[in-house]
Design a protein around this motif. Structure first.
Motif, PDB file in Angstrom:
ATOM      1  N   LEU A  96       0.825  -1.211   0.000  1.00 32.97           N
ATOM      2  CA  LEU A  96       0.000   0.000   0.000  1.00 32.97           C
ATOM      3  C   LEU A  96       0.859   1.261   0.000  1.00 32.97           C
ATOM      4  CD1 LEU A  96      -2.694  -1.061   2.642  1.00 32.97           C
ATOM      5  CD2 LEU A  96      -3.051  -0.831   0.176  1.00 32.97           C
ATOM      6  N   ASP A  97       1.988   1.194   0.659  1.00 27.42           N
ATOM      7  CA  ASP A  97       2.836   2.375   0.821  1.00 27.42           C
ATOM      8  C   ASP A  97       3.861   2.551  -0.299  1.00 27.42           C
ATOM      9  OD1 ASP A  97       1.509   2.863   3.174  1.00 27.42           O
ATOM     10  OD2 ASP A  97       3.078   2.036   4.467  1.00 27.42           O
ATOM     11  N   ALA A  98       4.049   1.554  -1.139  1.00 25.59           N
ATOM     12  CA  ALA A  98       5.137   1.605  -2.122  1.00 25.59           C
ATOM     13  C   ALA A  98       4.959   2.684  -3.191  1.00 25.59           C
ATOM     14  CB  ALA A  98       5.319   0.231  -2.765  1.00 25.59           C
ATOM     15  N   CYS A 103      -2.373   3.646  -3.132  1.00 28.43           N
ATOM     16  CA  CYS A 103      -3.219   2.776  -3.951  1.00 28.43           C
ATOM     17  C   CYS A 103      -4.657   3.277  -3.929  1.00 28.43           C
ATOM     18  CB  CYS A 103      -3.183   1.338  -3.420  1.00 28.43           C
ATOM     19  SG  CYS A 103      -1.521   0.603  -3.376  1.00 28.43           S
ATOM     20  N   LEU A 104      -5.256   3.396  -5.105  1.00 26.38           N
ATOM     21  CA  LEU A 104      -6.653   3.795  -5.233  1.00 26.38           C
ATOM     22  C   LEU A 104      -7.490   2.581  -5.614  1.00 26.38           C
ATOM     23  CD1 LEU A 104      -6.517   7.182  -7.179  1.00 26.38           C
ATOM     24  CD2 LEU A 104      -6.578   6.808  -4.708  1.00 26.38           C
ATOM     25  N   ASN A 105      -8.645   2.456  -4.985  1.00 29.55           N
ATOM     26  CA  ASN A 105      -9.559   1.353  -5.261  1.00 29.55           C
ATOM     27  C   ASN A 105     -10.842   1.875  -5.901  1.00 29.55           C
ATOM     28  OD1 ASN A 105     -11.949  -0.533  -3.594  1.00 29.55           O
ATOM     29  ND2 ASN A 105     -10.510  -1.484  -4.995  1.00 29.55           N
ATOM     30  N   ILE A 106     -11.294   1.201  -6.956  1.00 31.29           N
ATOM     31  CA  ILE A 106     -12.603   1.477  -7.552  1.00 31.29           C
ATOM     32  C   ILE A 106     -13.582   0.505  -6.923  1.00 31.29           C
ATOM     33  CG2 ILE A 106     -13.943   1.576  -9.680  1.00 31.29           C
ATOM     34  CD1 ILE A 106     -11.327   1.992 -11.218  1.00 31.29           C
ATOM     35  N   HIS A 107     -14.458   1.010  -6.054  1.00 32.74           N
ATOM     36  CA  HIS A 107     -15.370   0.140  -5.292  1.00 32.74           C
ATOM     37  C   HIS A 107     -16.807   0.375  -5.730  1.00 32.74           C
ATOM     38  CE1 HIS A 107     -16.524  -2.473  -1.988  1.00 32.74           C
ATOM     39  NE2 HIS A 107     -17.512  -1.625  -1.737  1.00 32.74           N
ATOM     40  N   ALA A 108     -17.541  -0.729  -5.948  1.00 33.55           N
ATOM     41  CA  ALA A 108     -18.885  -0.648  -6.529  1.00 33.55           C
ATOM     42  C   ALA A 108     -19.980  -0.524  -5.482  1.00 33.55           C
ATOM     43  CB  ALA A 108     -19.131  -1.864  -7.407  1.00 33.55           C
ATOM     44  N   GLN A 137      -9.053   5.898  -1.360  1.00 34.68           N
ATOM     45  CA  GLN A 137      -7.644   5.728  -1.001  1.00 34.68           C
ATOM     46  C   GLN A 137      -7.547   4.516  -0.089  1.00 34.68           C
ATOM     47  OE1 GLN A 137      -5.065   8.326  -1.845  1.00 34.68           O
ATOM     48  NE2 GLN A 137      -3.781   6.523  -1.509  1.00 34.68           N
ATOM     49  N   MET A 138      -6.797   3.520  -0.486  1.00 35.93           N
ATOM     50  CA  MET A 138      -6.770   2.267   0.268  1.00 35.93           C
ATOM     51  C   MET A 138      -5.925   2.382   1.531  1.00 35.93           C
ATOM     52  SD  MET A 138      -6.553  -0.578  -2.776  1.00 35.93           S
ATOM     53  CE  MET A 138      -6.812  -1.960  -1.652  1.00 35.93           C
ATOM     54  N   GLU A 139      -6.384   1.674   2.565  1.00 35.36           N
ATOM     55  CA  GLU A 139      -5.635   1.508   3.794  1.00 35.36           C
ATOM     56  C   GLU A 139      -5.799   0.066   4.236  1.00 35.36           C
ATOM     57  OE1 GLU A 139      -7.484   4.604   6.134  1.00 35.36           O
ATOM     58  OE2 GLU A 139      -9.029   3.235   6.869  1.00 35.36           O
ATOM     59  N   GLY A 145     -11.046   3.130   3.714  1.00 36.69           N
ATOM     60  CA  GLY A 145     -10.274   4.327   3.406  1.00 36.69           C
ATOM     61  C   GLY A 145     -11.110   5.519   3.008  1.00 36.69           C
ATOM     62  N   PRO A 146     -10.515   6.709   3.014  1.00 36.21           N
ATOM     63  CA  PRO A 146     -11.228   7.928   2.620  1.00 36.21           C
ATOM     64  C   PRO A 146     -11.567   7.919   1.131  1.00 36.21           C
ATOM     65  CG  PRO A 146      -8.892   8.380   2.958  1.00 36.21           C
ATOM     66  CD  PRO A 146      -9.111   6.976   3.410  1.00 36.21           C
ATOM     67  N   VAL A 147     -12.643   8.615   0.785  1.00 39.61           N
ATOM     68  CA  VAL A 147     -13.178   8.613  -0.578  1.00 39.61           C
ATOM     69  C   VAL A 147     -12.813   9.912  -1.283  1.00 39.61           C
ATOM     70  CG1 VAL A 147     -15.306   8.573  -1.945  1.00 39.61           C
ATOM     71  CG2 VAL A 147     -15.052   7.034   0.022  1.00 39.61           C
ATOM     72  N   LEU A 148     -12.267   9.788  -2.494  1.00 40.32           N
ATOM     73  CA  LEU A 148     -11.892  10.958  -3.281  1.00 40.32           C
ATOM     74  C   LEU A 148     -12.994  11.387  -4.237  1.00 40.32           C
ATOM     75  CD1 LEU A 148      -9.085   9.586  -2.404  1.00 40.32           C
ATOM     76  CD2 LEU A 148      -8.121  10.875  -4.293  1.00 40.32           C
ATOM     77  N   LEU A 149     -13.735  10.425  -4.764  1.00 42.09           N
ATOM     78  CA  LEU A 149     -14.779  10.743  -5.742  1.00 42.09           C
ATOM     79  C   LEU A 149     -15.906   9.735  -5.587  1.00 42.09           C
ATOM     80  CD1 LEU A 149     -15.233  12.818  -8.061  1.00 42.09           C
ATOM     81  CD2 LEU A 149     -14.373  11.073  -9.645  1.00 42.09           C
TER      82      LEU A 149
END
Length: 306
Positions: A96-98, A103-108, A137-139, A145-149
């Motif tokens: 996740l940190d690399a 890392c961004l996740n597209i979640h449905a 934003q993945m954690e 994680g927090p949502v950007l969009l």
């Protein structure tokens, strides 16, 4: 941007295509390993693996990302960001940190509702009026994680999981491009602590229909489990997979047909105590509309589904 793409099923491929079309540099594509499938049980690559190969992209399919060697190989790619869409493996913290931007996740789903494995199925089965896509934003937590969009789409009265799957996959592809274009402008909004639900993986034991249950529940069960694993019932010793439905009018003994259009009585009282089957599949046959089915097997009042 230099991107590591991580995904496996059909749902993920529109996002991969969109990233390539937008001109991003795909450092590597990570997906689940090929697994035996089909009658010959030969190893079959995932849809993302197959599409990446068509695009000439480097593919990696480790069985785990927990070893120091795999984590070092991931970090050595020097990615600005990783885009994750239904990948299927847990990402340890070093992964996740690399990337520079994580890392961004597209979640449905509309987080925090329906965190977990089967958000599309569960939204329909629960009777939700809408669902959507969150770019998160993945954690280390499960979809915490927090949502950007965030964007919503209505769930129609006859929508199946297949319908929503395709619509949301296309939405996610558009939204990840917008997110990357506006990455410095989009604040990461923490998820609220209220309204959390979990979308447990679908178990095949959920697929058998009990016609004594209320009609709305059966209608949502049929649509939510279509196309996989497919809600089912028995008729004259034959297993029928029911793949499409709508609410019907009428009442009667649960499981009894009320007309010549595959309207089946359920356990709900009143005039809305039935479900009309619109699409179904017999063993060894392709899926077909109710009209096509009834031309081959005429059924009417008096027939029963078990």
């Amino acid at each position: 941007m230099r991107i590591i793409f991580m995904g496996s099923p059909d749902f993920s491929t529109p996002a991969l295509d969109a990233l390539v079309e937008a001109g991003h540099d795909i450092a590597a594509v990570y997906c689940q390993p090929p697994r035996p499938a089909g009658r010959g049980k030969k190893d079959r690559p995932t849809p993302v693996h197959a599409r990446a190969a068509e695009l000439g992209l480097p593919v990696r399919h480790p069985t785990s990302l927990r070893s120091p060697e795999e984590q070092a190989a991931f970090a050595s790619l020097g990615a600005d960001i990783a885009v994750v869409v239904a990948y299927g493996l847990i990402l340890p913290k070093p992964v996740l940190d690399a990337p520079k931007h994580g890392c961004l996740n597209i979640h449905a789903s509309l987080l925090p509702r329906w965190r977990g494995a089967a958000p599309i199925h569960r939204a329909i089965m629960a009777g939700d009026s809408e669902t959507g896509i969150c770019i998160m934003q993945m954690e280390e937590g499960l979809d915490t994680g927090p949502v950007l969009l965030r964007r919503a789409t209505p769930i129609g009265p006859e929508d199946t999981t297949a319908d929503l799957h395709d619509r949301l996959a296309a939405m996610g592809a558009r939204m990840i491009i917008e997110t990357l274009d506006r990455l410095d402008q989009l604040p990461a909004q923490p998820q609220p602590e209220t309204g959390v639900t979990y979308a447990a993986k679908i178990d095949k034991s959920e697929a058998r229909i009990d016609w004594t249950r209320p009609a709305p529940e059966i209608d949502r069960q049929i649509r939510g489990l279509s196309p996989f694993p497919g809600a089912w019932c028995m008729m004259n010793g034959e297993r029928l997979k029911l793949l499409g439905s709508r609410m019907g009018l009428g009442k009667g003994t649960p499981g009894a047909l009320l007309d010549t259009a595959l309207t089946v009585a359920c356990g709900t009282g009143g005039d809305r105590g039935a479900v009309q089957i619109t699409r179904l599949q017999r063993p060894g046959h392709t899926a077909q509309s109710a009209d096509a089915f009834l031309r081959g097997i005429p059924l009417g009042p008096g027939a029963r589904l078990e």
